[in-house]
Design an enzyme around this catalytic site. Structure first.
Site, short mmCIF file in Angstrom:
data_model
loop_
_atom_site.label_atom_id
_atom_site.label_comp_id
_atom_site.label_asym_id
_atom_site.label_seq_id
_atom_site.Cartn_x
_atom_site.Cartn_y
_atom_site.Cartn_z
N TYR A 101 0.86 -1.19 0.00
CA TYR A 101 0.00 0.00 0.00
C TYR A 101 0.88 1.23 0.00
O TYR A 101 1.86 1.31 0.74
CB TYR A 101 -0.88 0.01 1.26
CG TYR A 101 -1.67 1.29 1.43
CD1 TYR A 101 -2.94 1.43 0.89
CD2 TYR A 101 -1.11 2.39 2.11
CE1 TYR A 101 -3.65 2.62 1.04
CE2 TYR A 101 -1.82 3.57 2.25
CZ TYR A 101 -3.08 3.68 1.71
OH TYR A 101 -3.77 4.85 1.83
N GLU A 184 -2.80 7.80 -4.40
CA GLU A 184 -2.76 6.50 -3.73
C GLU A 184 -2.59 5.37 -4.73
O GLU A 184 -3.16 5.39 -5.82
CB GLU A 184 -4.08 6.30 -2.96
CG GLU A 184 -4.13 5.02 -2.13
CD GLU A 184 -5.50 4.80 -1.51
OE1 GLU A 184 -5.66 5.05 -0.31
OE2 GLU A 184 -6.42 4.38 -2.25
#
Ligand code: GDP
Ligand code: MN
Length: 362
Positions: A101, A184
């Site tokens: 992530y 992101e």
């Protein structure tokens, strides 16, 4: 304004972040020309909808060249959490060894870029933070820096492959140059052929749209766009009491009082300074146009704004809903006279006006 995955991937790719090969289609027929043939045998079809948890909601289907057309038809027929699928990103299916992530967001308290990197990706970062906090690493970078210092990149990466460092720095460049609130990659995946951004998310600060050459904010509703044309500060909320005020402070205070008296505001609308008859009429019509609005409170202070102008604007709007008015300041008596003659409810204090509005909404 939010970018869709395919748009974000195009931008990330142009900053040197590896992304899967893919094409965007807007109907199953688009595949007939063979545009997706060079992608490879295994493909992933990803609905381009702005919906969280898209994969779990059925917005991502695995397929291969043989069944791709049928799978595309199926996905175009779905709606993902109520959002119809109008575009699909057809991508090579990458074989995933590990999911990471990576995100960069604004840390409002320090006014710096907050970079998060986690050894487990593909799930909510909140879940990682709760269940495996050691897998999550953070760094704060003052955005005046052109590059992230090497020691921070090393710390963020941990035991992940070295090439992750370059990707973190490239995403940081995207973040700064695109005036982003959030950039992101979840998941960032390691594959036999290297690290790839399997998903992409980019939110640009609405205040920077002009600088970014974006002429229209797609995320606004039709009504929010109309409000923007009139120069109102307008935000739609969930309740049934329409709110019109002048000045952000007074309008916020009105919302706070509604909450205090257990009412629910339908919107925030600040008509701004020097509101004339026309502007008030537009504001009242705009708020009254929301079907859930049962009652409207107009809370205005006259300064440059003249209360008689405001009163005429309210009368001229001629809407069905009950309007409760509190006017104070320049030409207040004249304004109240105009309204009284037409049967509107006027209150001397803000508290009384809000209480009356909350009662009327029940
Ligand atoms: P989201 O649900 O909107 O966040 O969609 P993502 O693009 O993040 O995809 C959700 C999950 O689908 C990922 O975490 C992966 O596990 C899986 N996935 C997406 N693309 C691929 C791919 O090319 N190959 C494989 N094996 N899995 C994929
Ligand atoms: Mn994702």
């Amino acid at each position: 304004m939010k970018f869709l995955e395919y748009e974000a991937k195009k931008i990330f790719g142009s900053y040197g972040i590896p992304v899967p090969r893919g094409v965007l289609i807007s109907s199953p027929e688009d595949l007939e020309s063979g545009v997706a043939q060079s992608i490879g045998d295994g493909v992933v079809l990803k609905a381009q909808v702005d919906v969280g948890g898209r994969g779990k909601a059925g917005g991502i289907l695995m397929s291969d060249q043989d069944t791709m057309a049928r799978t595309a038809r199926e996905l175009f027929g779905r709606d993902i959490k109520g959002v119809p699928v109008r575009e699909i990103l057809v991508e090579e299916r990458v074989s995933i060894d590990h999911e990471y992530y990576l995100s960069i967001a604004i840390d409002r308290s320090t006014k710096q870029a907050l970079i998060l990197f986690a050894d487990s990706g593909g799930v909510d970062i909140e879940t990682v933070a709760k269940e495996d906090p050691k897998a999550l690493r953070k760094a704060s970078v003052p955005v005046i820096l052109h590059d992230i210092p090497a020691f921070m990149l090393r710390e963020l990466r941990g035991d992940a492959p070295k090439e992750v460092e370059k990707i973190i720095n490239s995403l940081y460049r995207v973040f700064c140059e695109k005036d982003a609130l959030l950039a992101e990659i979840n998941p960032l995946v390691s594959t036999p052929s290297g690290i790839i951004a399997a998903d992409a998310k980019l939110i640009v600060d609405d205040n920077a749209l002009k600088r970014q050459g974006i002429t229209q904010n797609r995320d606004l509703t039709e009504r929010e766009r109309e409000a923007e044309r009139h120069g109102f500060s307008y935000v739609e909320l969930e309740g049934d009491i329409g709110v019109i005020g002048n000045g952000a402070g007074l309008t916020m205070a009105t919302l706070d009082l509604i909450e205090f008296y257990d009412g629910k505001a339908a919107n925030f609308l600040d008509v701004g300074g020097g509101a004339d008859q026309e502007r008030v009429r537009h504001a009242v019509n705009l708020v009254a146009g929301v079907s859930s609005v049962k009652v409207i409170i107009v809370n205005l202070l006259g300064g440059i704004t003249r209360c008689d102008d405001v009163a005429r604007g309210i009368v001229e709007a001629g809407v069905d809903q009950q309007i409760i008015v509190r006017l104070a300041g320049t030409n207040e008596e004249l304004g109240n006279e105009i309204l009284a003659g037409k049967g509107y409810r006027m209150m001397d204090s803000m508290e009384d006006a809000v209480q009356a509005a909350v009662e009327a909404s029940r």
